[in-house]
Design a protein around this motif. Structure first.
Motif, short mmCIF file in Angstrom:
data_model
loop_
_atom_site.label_atom_id
_atom_site.label_comp_id
_atom_site.label_asym_id
_atom_site.label_seq_id
_atom_site.Cartn_x
_atom_site.Cartn_y
_atom_site.Cartn_z
N LYS A 193 -14.04 79.48 26.71
CA LYS A 193 -12.76 80.17 26.65
C LYS A 193 -12.42 80.47 25.20
N LEU A 194 -11.35 81.20 24.97
CA LEU A 194 -10.94 81.56 23.61
C LEU A 194 -10.63 80.33 22.77
N SER A 195 -10.13 79.29 23.40
CA SER A 195 -9.74 78.09 22.66
C SER A 195 -10.92 77.22 22.25
N ASP A 196 -12.10 77.48 22.80
CA ASP A 196 -13.27 76.67 22.48
C ASP A 196 -13.83 77.05 21.11
N TYR A 197 -14.35 76.04 20.42
CA TYR A 197 -15.02 76.29 19.14
C TYR A 197 -16.46 76.71 19.39
N ILE A 198 -17.00 77.47 18.47
CA ILE A 198 -18.37 77.97 18.61
C ILE A 198 -19.32 76.78 18.63
N PRO A 199 -20.10 76.60 19.68
CA PRO A 199 -20.94 75.40 19.80
C PRO A 199 -22.09 75.41 18.79
N PRO A 200 -22.46 74.24 18.28
CA PRO A 200 -23.59 74.15 17.33
C PRO A 200 -24.92 74.28 18.07
N PRO A 201 -25.98 74.63 17.36
CA PRO A 201 -27.29 74.77 18.02
C PRO A 201 -27.94 73.43 18.38
N TYR A 202 -27.51 72.35 17.71
CA TYR A 202 -28.11 71.03 17.95
C TYR A 202 -27.01 70.04 18.30
N PRO A 203 -27.31 69.05 19.11
CA PRO A 203 -26.26 68.09 19.51
C PRO A 203 -25.83 67.15 18.39
N ASN A 204 -26.72 66.90 17.43
CA ASN A 204 -26.40 65.99 16.33
C ASN A 204 -27.32 66.29 15.15
N GLU A 205 -27.08 65.59 14.04
CA GLU A 205 -27.85 65.83 12.82
C GLU A 205 -29.31 65.41 12.97
N GLU A 206 -29.54 64.32 13.68
CA GLU A 206 -30.91 63.85 13.86
C GLU A 206 -31.76 64.87 14.60
N ALA A 207 -31.18 65.48 15.63
CA ALA A 207 -31.92 66.50 16.37
C ALA A 207 -32.18 67.73 15.51
N ALA A 208 -31.22 68.07 14.65
CA ALA A 208 -31.41 69.21 13.75
C ALA A 208 -32.53 68.95 12.76
N ARG A 209 -32.59 67.74 12.20
CA ARG A 209 -33.65 67.42 11.25
C ARG A 209 -35.02 67.36 11.93
N ALA A 210 -35.05 66.85 13.14
CA ALA A 210 -36.32 66.76 13.86
C ALA A 210 -36.88 68.14 14.16
N ALA A 211 -36.02 69.12 14.38
CA ALA A 211 -36.48 70.47 14.71
C ALA A 211 -36.80 71.29 13.47
N ASN A 212 -36.46 70.80 12.26
CA ASN A 212 -36.66 71.58 11.04
C ASN A 212 -37.43 70.80 9.98
N ASN A 213 -38.38 69.98 10.41
CA ASN A 213 -39.25 69.24 9.49
C ASN A 213 -38.47 68.36 8.51
N GLY A 214 -37.39 67.77 8.99
CA GLY A 214 -36.60 66.87 8.16
C GLY A 214 -35.47 67.53 7.41
N ALA A 215 -35.46 68.86 7.32
CA ALA A 215 -34.38 69.57 6.63
C ALA A 215 -33.19 69.75 7.56
N TYR A 216 -32.00 69.63 6.99
CA TYR A 216 -30.78 69.74 7.80
C TYR A 216 -30.10 71.08 7.50
N PRO A 217 -30.08 72.01 8.44
CA PRO A 217 -29.42 73.31 8.20
C PRO A 217 -27.92 73.10 8.04
#
Length: 311
Positions: free
Chosen positions: A152-176
């Motif tokens: 809905k309009l009130s919702d914030y744009i969802p992130p691509p990863y659920p948490n920082e650890e998942a983001a680092r695991a998908a990007n060779n340790g780098a955190y976008p």
């Protein structure tokens, strides 16, 4: 005559005594003769040592900084640099397309809600349709269970990863990093982001690049974990604008400039209003001040002495 000479002699004697006493006091307070030669040499050595240590600390501080390994981005002539210039809202709309189709795969806009896009990049109906494309977890319901629903309009744009650890695991340790305030995070951020997106090249000789890293002269150290994602015709704009690499970079920078400074246009409008009101109010205040104080400033106070009555 003799008495006068005696007084002059006494006064001169007192001045001479006071002068002698003053010279003795100055001599007592002077440190030039009290300090021995060894003490002077010691103080000089301490001063030289302190200066050398300070120079060494400064040199070490500069040596650990990687400023020499960074290319400074040029200053581009952005349309929003003018005193009364607003953001290009057609470019903002295209910038949202670039983020949605390219950048959102790794980077988040966690401080932006869909309602913020209304009246800026899209109409309300368009934003509702964009939000409905995303499934958002909501709840709990009457049974205590969480469920998925369209955004809905009130919702914030969802992130691509659920948490920082998942983001680092998908990007060779780098955190976008999150892109909401990325323009304000660095000095001249709009020029830096544009140069970074369009500045990928082969590394020069002598600079090693590990596997999974890419060389960019505008990034500190040159080794960047994000690959080049901006290419010619990587997406197709809805309005038919040619999607060259520079156009894509320009539109996403314009969009991120708005997310970092959402009050940009309102600030420019307030500036125009303030100057317009001031051009009317300030002359009126000057006129009122001169009218109010003209009597005081033009009043002369004269003293007319009374004539003595004739005797």
């Amino acid at each position: 005559m003799a008495a006068s000479l005696g007084r002059v002699y006494k006064i001169g004697l007192l001045k001479s005594n006071y002068g002698t006493l003053f010279n003795q006091q100055v001599h007592n307070f002077s440190t030039a003769k009290q300090w021995s030669r060894g003490r002077k040499v010691l103080l000089a050595c301490l001063g030289v040592t302190a200066g050398g240590i300070s120079a060494l600390i400064y040199a070490l501080d500069q040596s650990v900084k990687a400023f020499d390994m960074v290319a400074h981005p040029p200053t581009y002539k952005w349309g929003f640099y003018g005193m009364f210039s607003a953001l290009d809202h057609r470019s903002l709309r295209r910038g949202w397309e670039v983020y949605k189709n390219v950048c959102s795969a790794c980077h988040s806009l966690q401080y932006m809600a869909y309602r913020h896009l209304v009246g800026v990049t899209h109409t309300e109906e368009e934003v509702k349709a964009i939000a409905a494309e995303v499934q958002v977890q909501d709840g709990p319901d009457d049974q205590g269970n969480y469920f998925m629903r369209p955004g809905k309009l009130s919702d914030y744009i969802p992130p691509p990863y659920p948490n920082e650890e998942a983001a680092r695991a998908a990007n060779n340790g780098a955190y976008p990093p999150d892109l909401t305030f990325i323009i304000n995070a660095t000095e001249h951020g709009e020029n830096y982001v544009f140069s970074l997106l369009t500045g990928y090249c082969d590394p020069p000789a002598g600079i090693p690049i590990r596997e999974g890293q890419y060389f960019n002269p505008y990034f500190v150290g040159g080794a960047l974990g994000m690959p080049q994602i901006i290419y010619d015709e990587v997406i197709e704009y809805e309005d038919g604008t040619p999607a060259s690499a520079s156009q894509l970079a320009k539109d996403i920078v314009e969009f991120l400039m708005w997310t970092s400074n959402s009050e940009h246009d309102e600030r420019k409008r307030l500036t125009i209003k303030l100057l317009g009101v001031s051009s009317i109010v300030i002359p009126l205040l000057v006129y009122w001040k001169r009218h109010k104080w003209t009597t005081v400033k033009n009043t002369k106070i004269l003293f007319t002495p009374r004539h003595k009555p004739p005797q």
